[in-house]
Design an enzyme around this catalytic site. Structure first.
Site, mmCIF file in Angstrom:
data_model
loop_
_atom_site.group_PDB
_atom_site.id
_atom_site.type_symbol
_atom_site.label_atom_id
_atom_site.label_comp_id
_atom_site.label_asym_id
_atom_site.label_seq_id
_atom_site.Cartn_x
_atom_site.Cartn_y
_atom_site.Cartn_z
ATOM 1 N N HIS A 68 13.732 -24.327 26.441
ATOM 2 C CA HIS A 68 14.123 -23.043 27.031
ATOM 3 C C HIS A 68 15.353 -23.177 27.928
ATOM 4 O O HIS A 68 15.581 -24.231 28.527
ATOM 5 C CB HIS A 68 12.953 -22.473 27.851
ATOM 6 C CG HIS A 68 12.317 -23.486 28.739
ATOM 7 N ND1 HIS A 68 12.669 -23.652 30.056
ATOM 8 C CD2 HIS A 68 11.362 -24.434 28.478
ATOM 9 C CE1 HIS A 68 11.948 -24.636 30.579
ATOM 10 N NE2 HIS A 68 11.159 -25.138 29.640
ATOM 11 N N ASP A 107 4.517 -33.416 33.196
ATOM 12 C CA ASP A 107 5.631 -32.465 33.123
ATOM 13 C C ASP A 107 5.773 -31.855 34.521
ATOM 14 O O ASP A 107 4.959 -31.046 34.938
ATOM 15 C CB ASP A 107 5.302 -31.379 32.088
ATOM 16 C CG ASP A 107 6.479 -30.454 31.829
ATOM 17 O OD1 ASP A 107 6.442 -29.713 30.829
ATOM 18 O OD2 ASP A 107 7.438 -30.459 32.633
ATOM 19 N N HIS A 135 12.244 -20.136 32.808
ATOM 20 C CA HIS A 135 12.468 -19.742 31.413
ATOM 21 C C HIS A 135 13.443 -18.572 31.428
ATOM 22 O O HIS A 135 13.048 -17.440 31.671
ATOM 23 C CB HIS A 135 11.139 -19.354 30.758
ATOM 24 C CG HIS A 135 11.205 -19.397 29.257
ATOM 25 N ND1 HIS A 135 12.244 -18.827 28.544
ATOM 26 C CD2 HIS A 135 10.383 -19.951 28.328
ATOM 27 C CE1 HIS A 135 12.051 -19.028 27.259
ATOM 28 N NE2 HIS A 135 10.928 -19.699 27.084
ATOM 29 N N GLU A 195 12.587 -29.777 25.002
ATOM 30 C CA GLU A 195 11.287 -30.449 24.964
ATOM 31 C C GLU A 195 10.706 -30.331 23.560
ATOM 32 O O GLU A 195 10.854 -29.310 22.905
ATOM 33 C CB GLU A 195 10.307 -29.867 25.982
ATOM 34 C CG GLU A 195 10.117 -28.372 25.942
ATOM 35 C CD GLU A 195 9.330 -27.876 27.138
ATOM 36 O OE1 GLU A 195 8.280 -28.450 27.457
ATOM 37 O OE2 GLU A 195 9.767 -26.898 27.767
ATOM 38 N N GLU A 232 10.658 -34.481 27.444
ATOM 39 C CA GLU A 232 11.523 -33.344 27.801
ATOM 40 C C GLU A 232 12.640 -33.783 28.727
ATOM 41 O O GLU A 232 12.409 -34.574 29.662
ATOM 42 C CB GLU A 232 10.680 -32.280 28.514
ATOM 43 C CG GLU A 232 11.459 -31.074 29.012
ATOM 44 C CD GLU A 232 10.560 -30.065 29.703
ATOM 45 O OE1 GLU A 232 9.532 -30.458 30.273
ATOM 46 O OE2 GLU A 232 10.882 -28.866 29.649
ATOM 47 N N ASP A 236 13.624 -29.886 34.876
ATOM 48 C CA ASP A 236 12.340 -29.806 34.193
ATOM 49 C C ASP A 236 12.321 -30.952 33.190
ATOM 50 O O ASP A 236 13.045 -30.930 32.203
ATOM 51 C CB ASP A 236 12.228 -28.443 33.473
ATOM 52 C CG ASP A 236 10.940 -28.302 32.687
ATOM 53 O OD1 ASP A 236 10.768 -27.241 32.027
ATOM 54 O OD2 ASP A 236 10.110 -29.228 32.714
HETATM 55 C C1 LIG Z 1 3.959 -20.871 34.934
HETATM 56 O O1 LIG Z 1 4.357 -22.201 34.880
HETATM 57 C C2 LIG Z 1 5.314 -22.572 33.996
HETATM 58 C C3 LIG Z 1 5.782 -23.882 34.053
HETATM 59 C C4 LIG Z 1 6.788 -24.305 33.188
HETATM 60 C C5 LIG Z 1 7.331 -23.431 32.268
HETATM 61 C C6 LIG Z 1 8.420 -23.919 31.345
HETATM 62 N N1 LIG Z 1 8.011 -23.614 29.997
HETATM 63 N N2 LIG Z 1 8.350 -22.456 29.398
HETATM 64 N N3 LIG Z 1 7.725 -22.398 28.226
HETATM 65 C C7 LIG Z 1 6.970 -23.515 28.129
HETATM 66 C C8 LIG Z 1 7.184 -24.299 29.196
HETATM 67 C C9 LIG Z 1 6.595 -25.679 29.329
HETATM 68 C C10 LIG Z 1 5.465 -25.728 30.332
HETATM 69 O O2 LIG Z 1 7.642 -26.540 29.789
HETATM 70 C C11 LIG Z 1 6.159 -26.170 27.931
HETATM 71 C C12 LIG Z 1 5.445 -25.226 27.113
HETATM 72 C C13 LIG Z 1 6.015 -23.823 27.032
HETATM 73 O O3 LIG Z 1 6.737 -23.619 25.836
HETATM 74 C C14 LIG Z 1 6.525 -22.431 25.138
HETATM 75 O O4 LIG Z 1 7.270 -22.151 24.232
HETATM 76 N N4 LIG Z 1 5.491 -21.605 25.460
HETATM 77 C C15 LIG Z 1 5.247 -20.475 24.560
HETATM 78 C C16 LIG Z 1 3.769 -20.301 24.349
HETATM 79 C C17 LIG Z 1 6.008 -19.263 25.056
HETATM 80 C C18 LIG Z 1 6.842 -22.124 32.164
HETATM 81 C C19 LIG Z 1 5.828 -21.679 33.049
HETATM 82 CO CO LIG Z 2 8.642 -28.818 31.305
#
Ligand SMILES: COc1ccc(Cn2nnc3c2[C@](C)(O)CC[C@@H]3OC(=O)NC(C)C)cc1
Ligand SMILES: [Co+2]
Length: 366
Positions: free
Chosen positions: A219, A139, A227, A252, A347, A150
């Site tokens: 997101h 990813d 996000h 995703e 994704e 993303d």
């Molecule tokens: C700090 O580095 C990052 C990198 C990518 C993202 C982008 N993202 N935003 N939420 C998520 C992601 C990912 C990494 O895509 C996939 C999982 C995650 O989904 C999710 O619902 N998480 C909950 C527990 C809130 C965010 C931060």
């Molecule tokens: Co991602």
């Protein structure tokens, strides 16, 4: 016409397209009650006004496609996880013509293995090596002027995982197809879950119905903001919030043989500034200095400890903890299902044009 990329890739994508016009992603029409947009003169005019921005996002998407095509050739059992990430990251930097915050890597290379669903990348001194029986979610993100692509796919070598990967790929494509202007986020979650759970996978003689990881979501995405506030659920029962014209979304889905629920575990590698926190007066000189390095090199983009190491930062753990304690930074620990389970992910990033949908990160591979 476009020139040919070398193997391994070395030519910036900008140099492959002398016209500086980059290929569109996959076009998809909206559903029936939004179909009028395709022929509306007002909406087509709006579309013309956004060309320059979309052209930049399409350049970032082309970088993503070329990097992942190359990475598939080296992501084999026996490669070190750190080596894999560094080769991927250096390839992004080269193909995107990295330039500070204006063009580069959008967030740390996620290469979460097996029961770890997301937010895992090696820290310094990690010596782990990719194994034949691993299920790795690659990813990674590319960005130009903060416009983020993303996109993620799952790599597995043992064919026993193929039904799991097929389930998640179909679930993500369902989410992409269901997305559209005025579509309710909860309806996307329900559609994704129905497809995901129609699949099963047999491992070591036990048959599992594939589960969606119910606390992971897609997101919305905004400039320099991975996000941007809207979550796209992958199970039923989500919010009735609707998607809107002009929004970008990361769609995703995660399929699991475990509980279908992740918890935070293992060492943290990922960090990101809280987008809404303004200036905070800091007393600790080392925290102040580290924040300055973060502001200059990442801004509100996500980063990881390896990215601080490569900038020459040392002995930063206390300062990093201080910046988290005062709320300037948030830590994003690895998100894990149960230890013996396997999670897969696919994704895509899509854009809701005034007239139709564009799956920006679509490629010949997925
Ligand atoms: C700090 O580095 C990052 C990198 C990518 C993202 C982008 N993202 N935003 N939420 C998520 C992601 C990912 C990494 O895509 C996939 C999982 C995650 O989904 C999710 O619902 N998480 C909950 C527990 C809130 C965010 C931060
Ligand atoms: Co991602």
């Amino acid at each position: 016409g476009p020139k040919k990329q070398t193997e391994p890739p070395s030519i910036p994508v900008a140099d492959l397209f002398p016209s500086k016009i980059f290929p569109e992603g996959e076009r998809q029409s909206y559903n029936n009650d939004q179909r009028w947009r395709e022929t509306s003169e007002e909406k087509r005019e709006l579309e013309r006004l956004e060309f320059d921005i979309l052209n930049e996002v399409r350049q970032a998407a082309e970088v993503h496609r070329q990097v992942r095509q190359y990475i598939r050739t080296i992501a084999k059992p026996g490669i070190g996880m750190t080596d894999l990430c560094e080769r991927l990251e250096n390839c992004v930097r080269q193909l995107i013509s990295e330039n500070g915050l204006e063009a580069g890597i959008a967030f740390p290379t996620g290469c979460s293995l097996n029961y770890v669903a997301a937010h895992w990348t090696p820290n310094a001194n990690d010596t782990s090596v990719l194994q034949y029986n691993d299920v790795m979610k690659l990813d990674f993100g590319t960005q130009i002027n903060g416009r983020i692509i993303d996109s993620a796919f799952t790599v597995a070598f043992n064919p026993r995982y193929n039904p799991l990967l097929k389930a998640v790929r179909e679930a993500t494509d369902t989410g992409v197809r269901e997305a559209g202007i005025d579509v309710r986020l909860c309806d996307i979650g329900a559609a994704v879950q129905e497809v995901m759970e129609s699949h099963e996978v047999e491992l070591d003689g036990k048959v599992y119905q594939v589960k969606c990881v119910r606390n992971l979501n897609g997101h919305s995405i905004a400039p320099y903001r991975i996000h941007a506030g809207k979550s796209v659920p992958i199970v039923k029962g989500g919010e009735a919030t609707r998607m809107e014209e002009g929004e970008y979304f990361a769609i995703e889905t995660f399929g699991s043989t475990g509980r279908g629920y992740v918890h935070e575990d293992l060492d943290t590698s990922h960090y990101m500034k809280n987008f809404d926190v303004g200036h905070v007066p800091l007393r600790l000189p080392r925290a102040k200095a580290l924040l300055n390095v973060i502001d200059r090199n990442f801004g509100t983009l996500a980063f990881c400890k390896r990215y601080l190491d490569r900038l020459g930062e040392t002995k930063y753990l206390m300062a990093l903890k201080n910046l988290c304690d005062v709320g300037i930074l948030d830590p994003y620990p690895p998100l894990c299902d149960t230890k013996s389970s396997y999670v897969a992910q696919f994704e895509h990033t899509l854009y809701l044009h005034p007239t139709r949908k564009e799956v920006l990160s679509r490629g010949p591979d997925y």
